[in-house]
Motif scaffolding. Structure first.
Motif, PDB file in Angstrom:
ATOM      1  N   GLN A  31      -3.736   0.789  -6.126  1.00  0.00           N
ATOM      2  CA  GLN A  31      -3.804   1.474  -4.839  1.00  0.00           C
ATOM      3  C   GLN A  31      -5.074   1.100  -4.075  1.00  0.00           C
ATOM      4  OE1 GLN A  31      -2.525   5.556  -4.405  1.00  0.00           O
ATOM      5  NE2 GLN A  31      -1.821   5.655  -6.526  1.00  0.00           N
ATOM      6  N   ARG A  32      -6.202   1.113  -4.770  1.00  0.00           N
ATOM      7  CA  ARG A  32      -7.462   0.759  -4.102  1.00  0.00           C
ATOM      8  C   ARG A  32      -7.449  -0.700  -3.659  1.00  0.00           C
ATOM      9  NH1 ARG A  32      -9.980   3.884  -8.284  1.00  0.00           N
ATOM     10  NH2 ARG A  32     -10.361   1.955  -9.423  1.00  0.00           N
ATOM     11  N   THR A  40       0.833  -1.207   0.000  1.00  0.00           N
ATOM     12  CA  THR A  40       0.000   0.000   0.000  1.00  0.00           C
ATOM     13  C   THR A  40       0.867   1.257   0.000  1.00  0.00           C
ATOM     14  OG1 THR A  40      -1.702  -1.186   1.233  1.00  0.00           O
ATOM     15  CG2 THR A  40      -1.832   1.213   1.222  1.00  0.00           C
ATOM     16  N   VAL A  53      -8.115  -2.010   0.161  1.00  0.00           N
ATOM     17  CA  VAL A  53      -9.217  -2.934   0.456  1.00  0.00           C
ATOM     18  C   VAL A  53      -8.675  -4.214   1.083  1.00  0.00           C
ATOM     19  CG1 VAL A  53     -11.015  -4.376  -0.587  1.00  0.00           C
ATOM     20  CG2 VAL A  53     -10.745  -1.992  -1.310  1.00  0.00           C
ATOM     21  N   ARG A  91       1.391   3.899  -3.287  1.00  0.00           N
ATOM     22  CA  ARG A  91       1.112   5.334  -3.172  1.00  0.00           C
ATOM     23  C   ARG A  91       2.349   6.159  -3.515  1.00  0.00           C
ATOM     24  NH1 ARG A  91      -2.820   8.478  -1.289  1.00  0.00           N
ATOM     25  NH2 ARG A  91      -2.331  10.517  -0.386  1.00  0.00           N
ATOM     26  N   GLN A 117      -4.794   3.531 -10.053  1.00  0.00           N
ATOM     27  CA  GLN A 117      -5.796   3.495  -8.989  1.00  0.00           C
ATOM     28  C   GLN A 117      -6.263   2.081  -8.625  1.00  0.00           C
ATOM     29  OE1 GLN A 117      -7.008   5.844  -6.813  1.00  0.00           O
ATOM     30  NE2 GLN A 117      -5.242   6.937  -7.647  1.00  0.00           N
ATOM     31  N   THR A 119      -5.439  -7.101  -7.530  1.00  0.00           N
ATOM     32  CA  THR A 119      -4.397  -6.096  -7.338  1.00  0.00           C
ATOM     33  C   THR A 119      -3.173  -6.429  -8.173  1.00  0.00           C
ATOM     34  OG1 THR A 119      -5.179  -5.717  -5.074  1.00  0.00           O
ATOM     35  CG2 THR A 119      -2.984  -4.916  -5.611  1.00  0.00           C
TER      36      THR A 119
END
Length: 294
Positions: free
Chosen positions: A226-227, A213, A231, A217, A223, A273
């Motif tokens: 990152q999301r 994470t 999650v 970033r 995105q 991811t």
């Protein structure tokens, strides 16, 4: 169709857990028929027969969707990439393999090793379904890496660690009270020792997810990456809390079912991811011609 396949696979994962948690593993005492005299369950089999046969019907539905995906991707070639056909074909091949393992499980009176294998085979199907859905959202164009190699390595490590957590978790469950039938054998391992290994792997997974994470970033990753990592942190924290409550309350069936759902969601999120670290190639703008130097 790809999304339906993914969600139905998650439902089947939980449905298989319900079969075990309700002691319905031998609700249909034979395979491929439900009883020696009937292909489907009968009122004489009671609620356990309906639960077990319902799980089999979900497998049939998944097989139909897998065959439909293969048909669509092959009929549309070359419009659809070869990878789409491979991912659809993987589902069409592994789903019946899982059904065959389920049949062996019933015929061996819920052998604990076969039972663990039956659970774990769900995850290659989930991976293929997740990858196909990711590809359909990205389109049919060429693909390339969208993040740096270090971040891709981190997300691959996440997926590998999740797989290890699931494998040990299956062994932990195999030593516990929910085996699908009160008379079914359990795995001959120390439950406390396996639980400690499982917990240590979860801590490792959480650390890797936090590192992913922060790295995503810092590198301004796409995105979805990152999301997905954020999650994943939330899901792992919730799953860990649920695991502790489950352990200290005598492993109640409802919490075990939720834990199995959480395992599926964590695996899919980790896969999503990692898969999001590659994506469609952005169009390259053509620079105007420069005047020749004299």
């Amino acid at each position: 169709m790809a999304a339906t396949s993914l969600w139905l696979n998650l439902v089947l994962l939980v449905s298989g857990g319900v079969v075990r948690l309700t002691d319905s593993g031998l609700g249909c005492p034979t395979w491929p028929r439900c009883t020696e005299a009937s292909l489907v369950t009968t009122p004489a089999m009671g609620v356990h027969g309906y639960i077990e046969f319902g799980n089999r019907l979900l497998g049939v539905a998944l097989m139909l969707i897998a065959v439909a995906l293969v048909t669509v991707t092959f009929r549309a070639r070359p419009a659809f990439p070869a990878a789409w056909r491979c991912l659809a074909g993987a589902q069409a091949l592994v789903v019946p393999a899982q059904a065959l393992i389920g049949g062996i499980l019933v015929l061996t009176d819920l052998n604990p090793y076969v039972r663990s294998l039956h659970f774990l085979v769900s995850f290659p199907i989930l991976l293929a379904a997740t990858a196909l859905l990711r590809r359909t959202r990205d389109g049919t164009g060429p693909r390339a890496a969208t993040t740096r190699g270090a971040l891709r390595l981190l997300t691959a490590g996440l997926l590998a660690t999740v797989s290890a957590v699931l494998a040990v978790g299956a062994l932990v469950t195999g030593t516990g009270p929910h085996a699908g039938d009160p008379k079914a054998a359990r795995l001959p391992f120390d439950p406390a020792a396996l639980t400690r290994i499982h917990t240590d792997l979860v801590y490792l997974l959480l650390g890797l997810t936090l590192a992913t994470t922060i790295t995503a970033r810092a590198l301004r990753a796409p995105q979805p990456v990152q999301r997905g990592s954020i999650v994943l942190v939330a899901l792992i924290a919730a799953q860990g809390l649920l695991g502790y409550v489950q352990y200290h309350t005598g492993v109640p069936p409802l919490l075990v079912a939720l834990h199995m759902l959480g395992a599926g969601l964590i695996f899919v999120t980790a896969a999503w991811t990692h898969l999001s670290t590659t994506g469609p190639v952005s169009p390259v703008s053509v620079l105007p011609s420069q005047p020749e130097s004299r």
